[in-house]
Design an enzyme around this catalytic site. Sequence first.
Site, PDB file in Angstrom:
ATOM      1  N   GLN A 170       0.846  -1.203   0.000  1.00  0.00           N
ATOM      2  CA  GLN A 170       0.000   0.000   0.000  1.00  0.00           C
ATOM      3  C   GLN A 170       0.879   1.251   0.000  1.00  0.00           C
ATOM      4  OE1 GLN A 170      -1.852  -0.754   3.891  1.00  0.00           O
ATOM      5  NE2 GLN A 170      -0.722   0.989   4.701  1.00  0.00           N
ATOM      6  N   ASP A 216       6.029  -7.611   1.753  1.00  0.00           N
ATOM      7  CA  ASP A 216       5.289  -6.944   2.830  1.00  0.00           C
ATOM      8  C   ASP A 216       4.876  -7.995   3.857  1.00  0.00           C
ATOM      9  OD1 ASP A 216       3.694  -3.909   2.578  1.00  0.00           O
ATOM     10  OD2 ASP A 216       3.106  -5.230   4.225  1.00  0.00           O
ATOM     11  N   ASN A 260      11.708   0.339   1.732  1.00  0.00           N
ATOM     12  CA  ASN A 260      10.652   1.334   1.952  1.00  0.00           C
ATOM     13  C   ASN A 260       9.826   1.098   3.213  1.00  0.00           C
ATOM     14  OD1 ASN A 260       8.459   3.342   0.933  1.00  0.00           O
ATOM     15  ND2 ASN A 260       7.368   1.406   1.215  1.00  0.00           N
ATOM     16  N   TYR A 312      10.425   8.500  15.969  1.00  0.00           N
ATOM     17  CA  TYR A 312      10.333   8.282  14.516  1.00  0.00           C
ATOM     18  C   TYR A 312      11.436   9.073  13.804  1.00  0.00           C
ATOM     19  CZ  TYR A 312       8.407   8.498   9.751  1.00  0.00           C
ATOM     20  OH  TYR A 312       8.243   8.428   8.387  1.00  0.00           O
ATOM     21  N   LYS A 361      14.662   7.912  11.314  1.00  0.00           N
ATOM     22  CA  LYS A 361      14.879   8.400   9.943  1.00  0.00           C
ATOM     23  C   LYS A 361      16.223   9.131   9.811  1.00  0.00           C
ATOM     24  CE  LYS A 361      11.212   6.536   8.267  1.00  0.00           C
ATOM     25  NZ  LYS A 361      11.318   5.444   7.292  1.00  0.00           N
ATOM     26  N   PRO A 390      10.493  11.921   1.781  1.00  0.00           N
ATOM     27  CA  PRO A 390       9.207  12.543   1.483  1.00  0.00           C
ATOM     28  C   PRO A 390       8.767  13.503   2.579  1.00  0.00           C
ATOM     29  CG  PRO A 390       9.109  10.127   1.330  1.00  0.00           C
ATOM     30  CD  PRO A 390      10.373  10.482   2.031  1.00  0.00           C
ATOM     31  N   VAL A 439       2.683  12.758   2.929  1.00  0.00           N
ATOM     32  CA  VAL A 439       2.039  11.943   1.897  1.00  0.00           C
ATOM     33  C   VAL A 439       0.739  11.376   2.473  1.00  0.00           C
ATOM     34  CG1 VAL A 439       2.406  10.124   0.180  1.00  0.00           C
ATOM     35  CG2 VAL A 439       4.381  11.282   1.211  1.00  0.00           C
ATOM     36  N   GLY A 440      -0.349  11.539   1.744  1.00  0.00           N
ATOM     37  CA  GLY A 440      -1.665  11.149   2.265  1.00  0.00           C
ATOM     38  C   GLY A 440      -1.915   9.650   2.245  1.00  0.00           C
ATOM     39  N   THR A 441      -1.123   8.886   2.985  1.00  0.00           N
ATOM     40  CA  THR A 441      -1.294   7.430   3.075  1.00  0.00           C
ATOM     41  C   THR A 441      -1.925   7.068   4.419  1.00  0.00           C
ATOM     42  OG1 THR A 441       0.850   7.141   4.125  1.00  0.00           O
ATOM     43  CG2 THR A 441       0.827   7.091   1.714  1.00  0.00           C
TER      44      THR A 441
END
Length: 259
Positions: A15, A36, A89, A155, A159, A185, A188-190
């Site tokens: 996703q 995944d 990713n 978080y 990163k 990035p 991002v609208g995930t």
Amino acid sequence: MSVKGKAVLVTGASQGIGKGIALRLAKDGANVALVDIKEDKLAGVKAEVEAFGVKATTFVADVSKRDQVYAAVEHTEKALGGFDVIVNNAGIAQVKPLADVTPEDLERIFRINVDGVVWGIQAGAAKFKALGHKGKIINASSIAGHDGFAMLGVYSATKFAVRALTQAAAKEYASAGITVNAYCPGIVGTDMWVEIDERFAEITGAPKGETYKKYVDGIALGRAQTPEDVAALVAFLASDDSDYITGQAILTDGGIVYR
Ligand SMILES: NC(=O)c1ccc[n+]([C@@H]2O[C@H](COP(=O)([O-])OP(=O)(O)OC[C@H]3O[C@@H](n4cnc5c(N)ncnc54)[C@H](O)[C@@H]3O)[C@@H](O)[C@H]2O)c1
């Protein structure tokens, strides 16, 4: 700019950004291995990838487990008949004030976001060397890998760590013709941002949707980022056109963090 015929492994491909990367690389002619933990969604993404006329394969693996990442790389080489690019990713978010962070919180997010990238770098580079050709390692960092964000401190630390690993790996593997870069990035609208927004709402009392809106309102280009925006950078990093770039953590955020 071409990735035509290359064999690419993408983690977190069920996703969001990972799926966007897989589809863009397939559109550009790459054969793609989708990895995944969310097995139920992989078949649907595989079908979308194959619609571009390229080969696709799926593999269920938890990137925090070293042996599973190595197994995913082996599977990719066998299924796609080669191995040229790994996109590390997969990652998770964590919204918490630093005062409340527990040992379990630290353990969970570092195992996935940092260990997962280490295993991906190791397994990918070992395979490129075994095959005797160059390769590309591409890691997910973030704007939070350049600036520490409130409530996202741990978080952000993961990163920043990805950026450090990217630089060190670039230096260690350059002589083998392996380049290592990261993409960073913005907003991002995930599903990840749905979760971040909900957690902010719980902690700060902000209405649902407000934190996401506040961050998007701060973007110079005036809109949220899409997985396709991120995939455009990753497609470049996966292609021969980026052959002279290594050790970089490149921002793609519409104008939030300036370096
Ligand atoms: N969404 C953003 O705004 C944003 C911004 C900067 C960086 N990122 C980074 O981009 C990457 C993808 O984020 P996204 O927004 O698509 O998130 P997402 O939550 O929508 O998707 C993440 C995917 O990774 C998979 N995953 C999680 N843990 C895993 C594990 N242990 N092993 C294998 N797969 C696992 C999930 O099942 C999911 O399919 C992450 O590394 C994230 O930190 C996201």
